[in-house]
Design a protein around this motif. Structure first.
Motif, mmCIF file in Angstrom:
data_model
loop_
_atom_site.group_PDB
_atom_site.id
_atom_site.type_symbol
_atom_site.label_atom_id
_atom_site.label_comp_id
_atom_site.label_asym_id
_atom_site.label_seq_id
_atom_site.Cartn_x
_atom_site.Cartn_y
_atom_site.Cartn_z
ATOM 1 N N ASN A 29 0.846 -1.183 0.000
ATOM 2 C CA ASN A 29 0.000 0.000 0.000
ATOM 3 C C ASN A 29 0.891 1.246 0.000
ATOM 4 N N PRO A 30 0.874 2.048 -1.072
ATOM 5 C CA PRO A 30 1.761 3.216 -1.142
ATOM 6 C C PRO A 30 1.480 4.251 -0.044
ATOM 7 N N ALA A 31 0.237 4.388 0.376
ATOM 8 C CA ALA A 31 -0.085 5.356 1.421
ATOM 9 C C ALA A 31 0.525 4.922 2.755
ATOM 10 N N LEU A 32 0.408 3.632 3.091
ATOM 11 C CA LEU A 32 1.007 3.126 4.323
ATOM 12 C C LEU A 32 2.529 3.208 4.265
ATOM 13 N N GLU A 33 3.100 2.928 3.096
ATOM 14 C CA GLU A 33 4.557 2.996 2.949
ATOM 15 C C GLU A 33 5.044 4.441 3.126
ATOM 16 N N ALA A 34 4.297 5.389 2.599
ATOM 17 C CA ALA A 34 4.666 6.798 2.760
ATOM 18 C C ALA A 34 4.602 7.191 4.239
ATOM 19 N N ARG A 35 3.578 6.738 4.948
ATOM 20 C CA ARG A 35 3.473 7.012 6.387
ATOM 21 C C ARG A 35 4.632 6.372 7.140
ATOM 22 N N ALA A 36 4.972 5.133 6.766
ATOM 23 C CA ALA A 36 6.075 4.437 7.429
ATOM 24 C C ALA A 36 7.388 5.185 7.206
ATOM 25 N N ARG A 37 7.619 5.656 5.994
ATOM 26 C CA ARG A 37 8.844 6.409 5.702
ATOM 27 C C ARG A 37 8.888 7.706 6.506
ATOM 28 N N GLU A 38 7.761 8.377 6.595
ATOM 29 C CA GLU A 38 7.702 9.643 7.334
ATOM 30 C C GLU A 38 7.958 9.407 8.822
ATOM 31 N N LEU A 39 7.373 8.351 9.379
ATOM 32 C CA LEU A 39 7.612 8.018 10.785
ATOM 33 C C LEU A 39 9.071 7.615 11.014
ATOM 34 N N SER A 40 9.640 6.873 10.082
ATOM 35 C CA SER A 40 11.014 6.395 10.221
ATOM 36 C C SER A 40 12.017 7.538 10.252
ATOM 37 N N LYS A 41 11.697 8.642 9.600
ATOM 38 C CA LYS A 41 12.612 9.791 9.587
ATOM 39 C C LYS A 41 12.746 10.434 10.960
ATOM 40 N N GLY A 42 11.768 10.251 11.825
ATOM 41 C CA GLY A 42 11.807 10.851 13.152
ATOM 42 C C GLY A 42 12.251 9.899 14.242
ATOM 43 N N LEU A 43 12.620 8.675 13.868
ATOM 44 C CA LEU A 43 13.023 7.672 14.857
ATOM 45 C C LEU A 43 14.522 7.420 14.768
ATOM 46 N N ARG A 44 15.178 7.427 15.918
ATOM 47 C CA ARG A 44 16.633 7.268 16.001
ATOM 48 C C ARG A 44 17.017 5.789 15.963
ATOM 49 N N CYS A 45 18.070 5.516 15.211
ATOM 50 C CA CYS A 45 18.661 4.180 15.261
ATOM 51 C C CYS A 45 19.392 4.077 16.593
ATOM 52 N N LEU A 46 19.087 3.087 17.375
ATOM 53 C CA LEU A 46 19.664 2.943 18.702
ATOM 54 C C LEU A 46 21.116 2.475 18.657
ATOM 55 N N VAL A 47 21.557 2.024 17.489
ATOM 56 C CA VAL A 47 22.943 1.591 17.317
ATOM 57 C C VAL A 47 23.792 2.735 16.766
ATOM 58 N N CYS A 48 23.267 3.429 15.763
ATOM 59 C CA CYS A 48 24.034 4.467 15.050
ATOM 60 C C CYS A 48 23.914 5.838 15.682
ATOM 61 N N ARG A 49 23.134 6.015 16.675
ATOM 62 C CA ARG A 49 22.913 7.250 17.416
ATOM 63 C C ARG A 49 22.160 8.298 16.605
ATOM 64 N N ASN A 50 22.826 9.208 15.929
ATOM 65 C CA ASN A 50 22.132 10.322 15.297
ATOM 66 C C ASN A 50 21.801 10.057 13.834
ATOM 67 N N GLU A 51 21.356 8.887 13.552
ATOM 68 C CA GLU A 51 20.918 8.515 12.209
ATOM 69 C C GLU A 51 19.509 7.947 12.348
ATOM 70 N N ASN A 52 18.640 8.295 11.421
ATOM 71 C CA ASN A 52 17.285 7.764 11.547
ATOM 72 C C ASN A 52 17.244 6.321 11.052
ATOM 73 N N ILE A 53 16.199 5.612 11.425
ATOM 74 C CA ILE A 53 16.142 4.178 11.098
ATOM 75 C C ILE A 53 15.936 3.947 9.608
ATOM 76 N N ASP A 54 15.469 4.962 8.898
ATOM 77 C CA ASP A 54 15.255 4.830 7.465
ATOM 78 C C ASP A 54 16.581 4.756 6.716
ATOM 79 N N GLU A 55 17.645 5.344 7.275
ATOM 80 C CA GLU A 55 18.945 5.390 6.615
ATOM 81 C C GLU A 55 19.946 4.400 7.198
ATOM 82 N N SER A 56 19.620 3.771 8.302
ATOM 83 C CA SER A 56 20.574 2.900 8.988
ATOM 84 C C SER A 56 20.500 1.467 8.471
ATOM 85 N N ASN A 57 21.668 0.842 8.375
ATOM 86 C CA ASN A 57 21.744 -0.558 7.960
ATOM 87 C C ASN A 57 21.842 -1.514 9.149
#
Length: 157
Positions: A29-57
């Motif tokens: 669902n593209p609408a749900l995926e867009a919401r997930a991406r938007e939420l992921s931008k505001g969530l911190r990767c707990l391993v990488c510190r100041n990187e959001n989970i959308d960009e962290s491997n």
């Protein structure tokens, strides 16, 4: 020649942010995926510190991305997804912490310390006014004679 131009172009091209979202994580669902991406931008990767989970491997970031998508598919609102993750991992998971509770002290500490430092500096400078300082004492006749003798030697040079 064409290959060389392409290689030079790629070498000079500025780096673009790489999204770490794997194809198997993407929602249909593209609408749900867009919401997930938007939420992921505001969530911190707990391993990488100041990187959001959308960009962290990191594996934990992948788990958080999957949890966000699972909650969205289950019908949770954006606030419910965030509340779920904050309950589970603490407010540290938010890239922008809330403005309440213990975080209020952290938000206000910087400006309060800057203002306090400014007030201390102003009060210090006001106490050091030159007009409040005592005028220098005049030279004694012996000191004046010695100064004239020294200055007289320098005037000849």
């Amino acid at each position: 020649m064409k290959r060389l131009v392409v290689l030079v172009w790629l070498a000079l091209m500025p780096p673009l942010p790489a999204l770490a979202v794997q194809p198997d994580e993407v929602l249909e669902n593209p609408a749900l995926e867009a919401r997930a991406r938007e939420l992921s931008k505001g969530l911190r990767c707990l391993v990488c510190r100041n990187e959001n989970i959308d960009e962290s491997n990191a594996d934990l970031a992948r788990d958080l991305r999957i949890a966000v998508r699972e909650r969205l598919v289950a019908g949770d609102s954006d606030e419910e997804v965030i509340d779920y993750l904050v309950t589970r991992y603490g407010e540290y998971v938010l890239l922008k912490p809330t403005f309440r509770g213990a975080n209020l002290v952290l938000w206000l500490a910087g400006p309060v310390m800057v203002l306090g430092g400014g007030l201390i500096a102003v009060s210090y400078l006001r106490r050091r006014r030159p007009e409040d300082a005592a005028p220098p004492e005049a030279l004694s006749p012996e000191e004046q004679a010695r100064l004239d003798a020294l200055m007289g030697d320098n005037r000849r040079l």
